[in-house]
Design a protein around this motif. Structure first.
Motif, PDB file in Angstrom:
ATOM      1  N   LYS A   1       1.026  -0.901   0.153  1.00 28.74           N
ATOM      2  CA  LYS A   1      -0.284   0.193  -0.254  1.00 28.74           C
ATOM      3  C   LYS A   1       0.933   1.198  -0.070  1.00 28.74           C
ATOM      4  CE  LYS A   1      -4.131  -1.185   2.049  1.00 28.74           C
ATOM      5  NZ  LYS A   1      -5.542  -1.168   2.484  1.00 28.74           N
ATOM      6  N   THR A   2       2.309   1.311   0.520  1.00 27.21           N
ATOM      7  CA  THR A   2       2.694   2.535   0.352  1.00 27.21           C
ATOM      8  C   THR A   2       4.154   2.974   0.219  1.00 27.21           C
ATOM      9  OG1 THR A   2       3.936   1.947   2.410  1.00 27.21           O
ATOM     10  CG2 THR A   2       1.601   2.770   2.741  1.00 27.21           C
ATOM     11  N   ILE A   3       5.365   3.607  -0.170  1.00 26.41           N
ATOM     12  CA  ILE A   3       5.939   3.491  -0.466  1.00 26.41           C
ATOM     13  C   ILE A   3       7.027   3.480  -0.014  1.00 26.41           C
ATOM     14  CG2 ILE A   3       8.193   5.129  -1.467  1.00 26.41           C
ATOM     15  CD1 ILE A   3       5.715   4.775  -3.641  1.00 26.41           C
ATOM     16  N   LYS A   4       6.857   3.625   1.446  1.00 22.24           N
ATOM     17  CA  LYS A   4       7.401   2.917   2.325  1.00 22.24           C
ATOM     18  C   LYS A   4       7.820   1.427   2.753  1.00 22.24           C
ATOM     19  CE  LYS A   4       8.310   3.269   7.680  1.00 22.24           C
ATOM     20  NZ  LYS A   4       8.084   4.188   8.946  1.00 22.24           N
ATOM     21  N   THR A   5       6.219   0.779   2.772  1.00 24.42           N
ATOM     22  CA  THR A   5       6.187  -0.978   2.808  1.00 24.42           C
ATOM     23  C   THR A   5       6.995  -1.809   1.840  1.00 24.42           C
ATOM     24  OG1 THR A   5       4.082  -0.692   2.178  1.00 24.42           O
ATOM     25  CG2 THR A   5       4.636  -0.510   4.528  1.00 24.42           C
ATOM     26  N   ILE A   6       6.766  -0.657   0.789  1.00 21.57           N
ATOM     27  CA  ILE A   6       7.295  -1.442  -0.681  1.00 21.57           C
ATOM     28  C   ILE A   6       9.814  -1.357  -0.159  1.00 21.57           C
ATOM     29  CG2 ILE A   6       8.448  -1.168  -3.409  1.00 21.57           C
ATOM     30  CD1 ILE A   6       5.177   0.108  -3.752  1.00 21.57           C
ATOM     31  N   ALA A   7       9.727  -0.164   0.177  1.00 19.73           N
ATOM     32  CA  ALA A   7      11.047  -0.085   0.667  1.00 19.73           C
ATOM     33  C   ALA A   7      11.693  -1.223   1.499  1.00 19.73           C
ATOM     34  CB  ALA A   7      11.484   1.930   1.070  1.00 19.73           C
TER      35      ALA A   7
ATOM     36  N   ALA B   1      10.173  -3.592   2.467  1.00 22.69           N
ATOM     37  CA  ALA B   1      10.066  -5.425   1.507  1.00 22.69           C
ATOM     38  C   ALA B   1      11.337  -5.193   0.546  1.00 22.69           C
ATOM     39  CB  ALA B   1       9.008  -5.819   0.847  1.00 22.69           C
ATOM     40  N   HIS B   2      11.940  -4.496   0.305  1.00 30.16           N
ATOM     41  CA  HIS B   2      13.123  -4.635  -1.039  1.00 30.16           C
ATOM     42  C   HIS B   2      14.522  -4.677   0.141  1.00 30.16           C
ATOM     43  CE1 HIS B   2      11.155  -4.216  -4.892  1.00 30.16           C
ATOM     44  NE2 HIS B   2      11.043  -3.407  -4.929  1.00 30.16           N
ATOM     45  N   LEU B   3      14.757  -3.801   1.536  1.00 40.11           N
ATOM     46  CA  LEU B   3      15.408  -3.365   1.994  1.00 40.11           C
ATOM     47  C   LEU B   3      15.702  -4.926   2.547  1.00 40.11           C
ATOM     48  CD1 LEU B   3      15.118  -0.131   2.936  1.00 40.11           C
ATOM     49  CD2 LEU B   3      16.846  -0.581   1.666  1.00 40.11           C
ATOM     50  N   ALA B   4      14.776  -5.067   3.383  1.00 43.17           N
ATOM     51  CA  ALA B   4      15.081  -6.998   4.168  1.00 43.17           C
ATOM     52  C   ALA B   4      15.492  -7.866   3.062  1.00 43.17           C
ATOM     53  CB  ALA B   4      13.572  -7.111   4.222  1.00 43.17           C
TER      54      ALA B   4
ATOM     55  N   LEU C   1      18.214  -7.439   0.148  1.00 36.98           N
ATOM     56  CA  LEU C   1      19.016  -6.427  -0.473  1.00 36.98           C
ATOM     57  C   LEU C   1      20.469  -7.008   0.430  1.00 36.98           C
ATOM     58  CD1 LEU C   1      17.260  -3.692  -2.216  1.00 36.98           C
ATOM     59  CD2 LEU C   1      17.865  -5.962  -3.577  1.00 36.98           C
ATOM     60  N   PRO C   2      21.975  -6.894   0.003  1.00 33.53           N
ATOM     61  CA  PRO C   2      22.673  -6.562   0.145  1.00 33.53           C
ATOM     62  C   PRO C   2      23.211  -5.336   1.405  1.00 33.53           C
ATOM     63  CG  PRO C   2      23.466  -6.196  -1.997  1.00 33.53           C
ATOM     64  CD  PRO C   2      21.012  -6.542  -1.638  1.00 33.53           C
ATOM     65  N   GLU C   3      23.686  -5.184   2.179  1.00 29.92           N
ATOM     66  CA  GLU C   3      24.258  -3.961   2.650  1.00 29.92           C
ATOM     67  C   GLU C   3      23.993  -3.210   2.159  1.00 29.92           C
ATOM     68  OE1 GLU C   3      26.805  -3.469   6.874  1.00 29.92           O
ATOM     69  OE2 GLU C   3      26.346  -5.171   6.522  1.00 29.92           O
ATOM     70  N   ARG C   4      25.051  -2.977   1.389  1.00 29.21           N
ATOM     71  CA  ARG C   4      25.878  -1.854   0.852  1.00 29.21           C
ATOM     72  C   ARG C   4      25.172  -1.955  -0.906  1.00 29.21           C
ATOM     73  NH1 ARG C   4      30.459   1.405   2.655  1.00 29.21           N
ATOM     74  NH2 ARG C   4      30.409   1.808   0.923  1.00 29.21           N
ATOM     75  N   PHE C   5      25.001  -1.439  -1.374  1.00 32.16           N
ATOM     76  CA  PHE C   5      24.592  -1.036  -3.254  1.00 32.16           C
ATOM     77  C   PHE C   5      24.145   0.319  -3.375  1.00 32.16           C
ATOM     78  CE2 PHE C   5      20.566  -1.681  -0.447  1.00 32.16           C
ATOM     79  CZ  PHE C   5      19.942  -0.828  -1.401  1.00 32.16           C
ATOM     80  N   TRP C   6      23.897   0.252  -5.055  1.00 39.01           N
ATOM     81  CA  TRP C   6      23.964   1.439  -5.966  1.00 39.01           C
ATOM     82  C   TRP C   6      22.434   1.308  -5.926  1.00 39.01           C
ATOM     83  CZ3 TRP C   6      28.217   1.236  -9.578  1.00 39.01           C
ATOM     84  CH2 TRP C   6      29.483   1.680  -8.957  1.00 39.01           C
TER      85      TRP C   6
END
Length: 87
Positions: free
Chosen positions: A62-68, A70-73, A75-80
């Motif tokens: 529902k929100t950009i925050k929850t999408i972010a 979900a992705h961050l969970a 993804l690697p610790e460091r990325f571009w």
């Protein structure tokens, strides 16, 4: 509300030789909300050999925050990060 995907769509860039490549950076490619990871296929093919690209599909949340979150969970610790058009 849908759950986040279990993993991002991954596209690994390789040189024509495909051997002996040292991946030094991870680039996350994030499409706009109504596109898929496929919009970055040409970009991934054009990247230099030392860039590992992960192309993502956005989960139906529902929100950009929850999408972010979900992705961050996943993804690697460091990325571009590169992307476009979240409205």
């Amino acid at each position: 509300m849908s759950a986040a995907p279990s993993h991002p769509q991954a596209s690994s860039h390789r040189s024509p030789q495909g051997e002996g490549i040292l991946i030094t950076q991870t680039l996350i490619l994030l499409p706009k909300l109504n596109n898929t990871h496929a919009v970055f296929d040409g970009v991934v093919r054009a990247l230099p050999n030392n860039i590992a690209a992960l192309t993502l599909d956005n989960p139906a949340l529902k929100t950009i925050k929850t999408i972010a979150q979900a992705h961050l969970a996943q993804l690697p610790e460091r990325f571009w990060l590169a992307g476009f058009s979240f409205g």
